[in-house]
Design a protein around this motif. Structure first.
Motif, PDB file in Angstrom:
ATOM      1  N   THR A   1       0.823  -1.212   0.000  1.00  0.00           N
ATOM      2  CA  THR A   1       0.000   0.000   0.000  1.00  0.00           C
ATOM      3  C   THR A   1       0.854   1.257   0.000  1.00  0.00           C
ATOM      4  OG1 THR A   1      -0.148  -0.082   2.410  1.00  0.00           O
ATOM      5  CG2 THR A   1      -1.923  -1.127   1.147  1.00  0.00           C
ATOM      6  N   PHE A   2       2.133   1.099  -0.293  1.00  0.00           N
ATOM      7  CA  PHE A   2       3.052   2.241  -0.271  1.00  0.00           C
ATOM      8  C   PHE A   2       2.560   3.388  -1.129  1.00  0.00           C
ATOM      9  CE2 PHE A   2       6.970   4.464   0.089  1.00  0.00           C
ATOM     10  CZ  PHE A   2       7.285   4.953  -1.172  1.00  0.00           C
ATOM     11  N   ARG A   3       1.981   3.058  -2.252  1.00  0.00           N
ATOM     12  CA  ARG A   3       1.584   4.102  -3.204  1.00  0.00           C
ATOM     13  C   ARG A   3       0.521   5.029  -2.625  1.00  0.00           C
ATOM     14  NH1 ARG A   3      -0.727  -0.628  -4.471  1.00  0.00           N
ATOM     15  NH2 ARG A   3      -2.966  -0.724  -4.925  1.00  0.00           N
ATOM     16  N   HIS A   4      -0.154   4.608  -1.580  1.00  0.00           N
ATOM     17  CA  HIS A   4      -1.206   5.431  -0.979  1.00  0.00           C
ATOM     18  C   HIS A   4      -0.687   6.334   0.131  1.00  0.00           C
ATOM     19  CE1 HIS A   4      -4.098   3.257  -3.282  1.00  0.00           C
ATOM     20  NE2 HIS A   4      -3.840   2.101  -2.688  1.00  0.00           N
ATOM     21  N   TYR A   5       0.553   6.115   0.535  1.00  0.00           N
ATOM     22  CA  TYR A   5       1.078   6.834   1.688  1.00  0.00           C
ATOM     23  C   TYR A   5       1.632   8.202   1.319  1.00  0.00           C
ATOM     24  CZ  TYR A   5       0.915   2.552   4.490  1.00  0.00           C
ATOM     25  OH  TYR A   5       0.513   1.444   5.164  1.00  0.00           O
ATOM     26  N   ALA A   6       1.492   9.129   2.235  1.00  0.00           N
ATOM     27  CA  ALA A   6       2.265  10.359   2.190  1.00  0.00           C
ATOM     28  C   ALA A   6       3.592  10.078   2.896  1.00  0.00           C
ATOM     29  CB  ALA A   6       1.530  11.476   2.905  1.00  0.00           C
ATOM     30  N   LEU A   7       4.677  10.575   2.329  1.00  0.00           N
ATOM     31  CA  LEU A   7       6.001  10.262   2.853  1.00  0.00           C
ATOM     32  C   LEU A   7       6.797  11.531   3.069  1.00  0.00           C
ATOM     33  CD1 LEU A   7       8.354   7.426   1.946  1.00  0.00           C
ATOM     34  CD2 LEU A   7       9.235   9.747   1.752  1.00  0.00           C
TER      35      LEU A   7
ATOM     36  N   ARG B   1       2.694   8.297   6.520  1.00  0.00           N
ATOM     37  CA  ARG B   1       1.386   8.301   7.142  1.00  0.00           C
ATOM     38  C   ARG B   1       0.363   7.921   6.075  1.00  0.00           C
ATOM     39  NH1 ARG B   1      -2.183  12.445   7.480  1.00  0.00           N
ATOM     40  NH2 ARG B   1      -2.272  12.299   9.751  1.00  0.00           N
ATOM     41  N   GLY B   2      -0.813   7.507   6.510  1.00  0.00           N
ATOM     42  CA  GLY B   2      -1.766   6.962   5.558  1.00  0.00           C
ATOM     43  C   GLY B   2      -2.323   7.969   4.589  1.00  0.00           C
ATOM     44  N   ARG B   3      -2.535   9.199   5.036  1.00  0.00           N
ATOM     45  CA  ARG B   3      -3.133  10.198   4.161  1.00  0.00           C
ATOM     46  C   ARG B   3      -2.370  11.506   4.304  1.00  0.00           C
ATOM     47  NH1 ARG B   3      -9.534  10.335   5.015  1.00  0.00           N
ATOM     48  NH2 ARG B   3      -9.358  11.566   3.121  1.00  0.00           N
ATOM     49  N   TRP B   4      -2.409  12.279   3.269  1.00  0.00           N
ATOM     50  CA  TRP B   4      -1.761  13.578   3.272  1.00  0.00           C
ATOM     51  C   TRP B   4      -2.399  14.477   4.319  1.00  0.00           C
ATOM     52  CZ3 TRP B   4       2.569  15.517   1.541  1.00  0.00           C
ATOM     53  CH2 TRP B   4       2.730  16.907   1.439  1.00  0.00           C
ATOM     54  N   THR B   5      -1.601  15.338   4.901  1.00  0.00           N
ATOM     55  CA  THR B   5      -2.103  16.301   5.852  1.00  0.00           C
ATOM     56  C   THR B   5      -1.490  17.652   5.557  1.00  0.00           C
ATOM     57  OG1 THR B   5      -2.095  16.945   8.188  1.00  0.00           O
ATOM     58  CG2 THR B   5      -0.286  15.570   7.465  1.00  0.00           C
ATOM     59  N   VAL B   6      -2.244  18.687   5.847  1.00  0.00           N
ATOM     60  CA  VAL B   6      -1.693  20.035   5.673  1.00  0.00           C
ATOM     61  C   VAL B   6      -0.604  20.296   6.691  1.00  0.00           C
ATOM     62  CG1 VAL B   6      -3.764  20.963   4.597  1.00  0.00           C
ATOM     63  CG2 VAL B   6      -3.500  21.052   7.096  1.00  0.00           C
ATOM     64  N   LEU B   7      -0.517  19.455   7.721  1.00  0.00           N
ATOM     65  CA  LEU B   7       0.527  19.554   8.740  1.00  0.00           C
ATOM     66  C   LEU B   7       1.681  18.618   8.409  1.00  0.00           C
ATOM     67  CD1 LEU B   7      -1.777  19.668  11.901  1.00  0.00           C
ATOM     68  CD2 LEU B   7      -0.788  21.584  10.656  1.00  0.00           C
TER      69      LEU B   7
ATOM     70  N   HIS C   1       6.615  16.325  12.584  1.00  0.00           N
ATOM     71  CA  HIS C   1       7.011  14.927  12.708  1.00  0.00           C
ATOM     72  C   HIS C   1       5.977  14.110  13.485  1.00  0.00           C
ATOM     73  CE1 HIS C   1       8.368  15.412  16.900  1.00  0.00           C
ATOM     74  NE2 HIS C   1       8.919  16.543  16.519  1.00  0.00           N
ATOM     75  N   SER C   2       5.219  14.767  14.346  1.00  0.00           N
ATOM     76  CA  SER C   2       4.209  14.051  15.138  1.00  0.00           C
ATOM     77  C   SER C   2       3.050  13.543  14.284  1.00  0.00           C
ATOM     78  CB  SER C   2       3.674  14.953  16.249  1.00  0.00           C
ATOM     79  OG  SER C   2       3.098  16.120  15.698  1.00  0.00           O
ATOM     80  N   GLU C   3       2.951  14.000  13.035  1.00  0.00           N
ATOM     81  CA  GLU C   3       1.851  13.575  12.168  1.00  0.00           C
ATOM     82  C   GLU C   3       2.103  12.232  11.503  1.00  0.00           C
ATOM     83  OE1 GLU C   3      -1.106  15.114  11.573  1.00  0.00           O
ATOM     84  OE2 GLU C   3      -0.561  16.494  13.204  1.00  0.00           O
ATOM     85  N   TYR C   4       3.312  11.695  11.635  1.00  0.00           N
ATOM     86  CA  TYR C   4       3.683  10.486  10.906  1.00  0.00           C
ATOM     87  C   TYR C   4       3.639   9.262  11.817  1.00  0.00           C
ATOM     88  CZ  TYR C   4       4.702  13.603   7.158  1.00  0.00           C
ATOM     89  OH  TYR C   4       4.554  14.538   6.165  1.00  0.00           O
TER      90      TYR C   4
END
Length: 123
Positions: A27-33, A97-103, A107-110
């Motif tokens: 599922t790597f392709r779905h992750y934000a990195l 992380r599973g989905r993109w975030t504006v934050l 680092h705490s978002e991952y």
């Protein structure tokens, strides 16, 4: 998800390195990195991030020198670092992380982190 960062090393100022972050799972392709770095005695610092459909983001200090990319077919992301400076010396970590975030710069978002790879730039 397991992440394996590699590609660090010792380089002279002005040199280049390419870091890799290999991920397990399908599922790597779905992750934000993102890539972060941490120098001794300093907080973990945002470097760059890329969402599932590319669209990269960079910290101001890295713009024009660093390039983040991903190859979803290989479950791998990259950080090309050019014109390296001594102040780029740090341990570099990849995180997802599973989905993109504006934050994306926090680092705490991952959720998942690689073990880090040391980059040392000599003057």
């Amino acid at each position: 998800v397991q992440l394996q960062a590699s590609g660090g090393g010792l380089v002279q100022a002005g040199g280049s390195l390419r870091l890799s972050c290999a991920a397990s799972g399908d599922t790597f392709r779905h992750y934000a990195l993102a890539w972060f770095r941490q120098a001794p005695g300093k907080d973990r610092e945002f470097v760059a991030a890329i969402r599932e459909n590319y669209n990269p983001r960079y910290a101001d200090a890295m713009k024009g020198r660093f390039t983040i990319s991903r190859d979803n077919a290989k479950n791998t992301a990259y950080l090309q670092m050019n014109n390296l400076k001594p102040e780029d010396t740090a341990i570099y970590y990849c995180a997802v992380r599973g989905r993109w975030t504006v934050l994306y710069y926090r680092h705490s978002e991952y959720d998942y982190w690689g073990q880090g790879t040391q980059v040392t730039v000599s003057s």
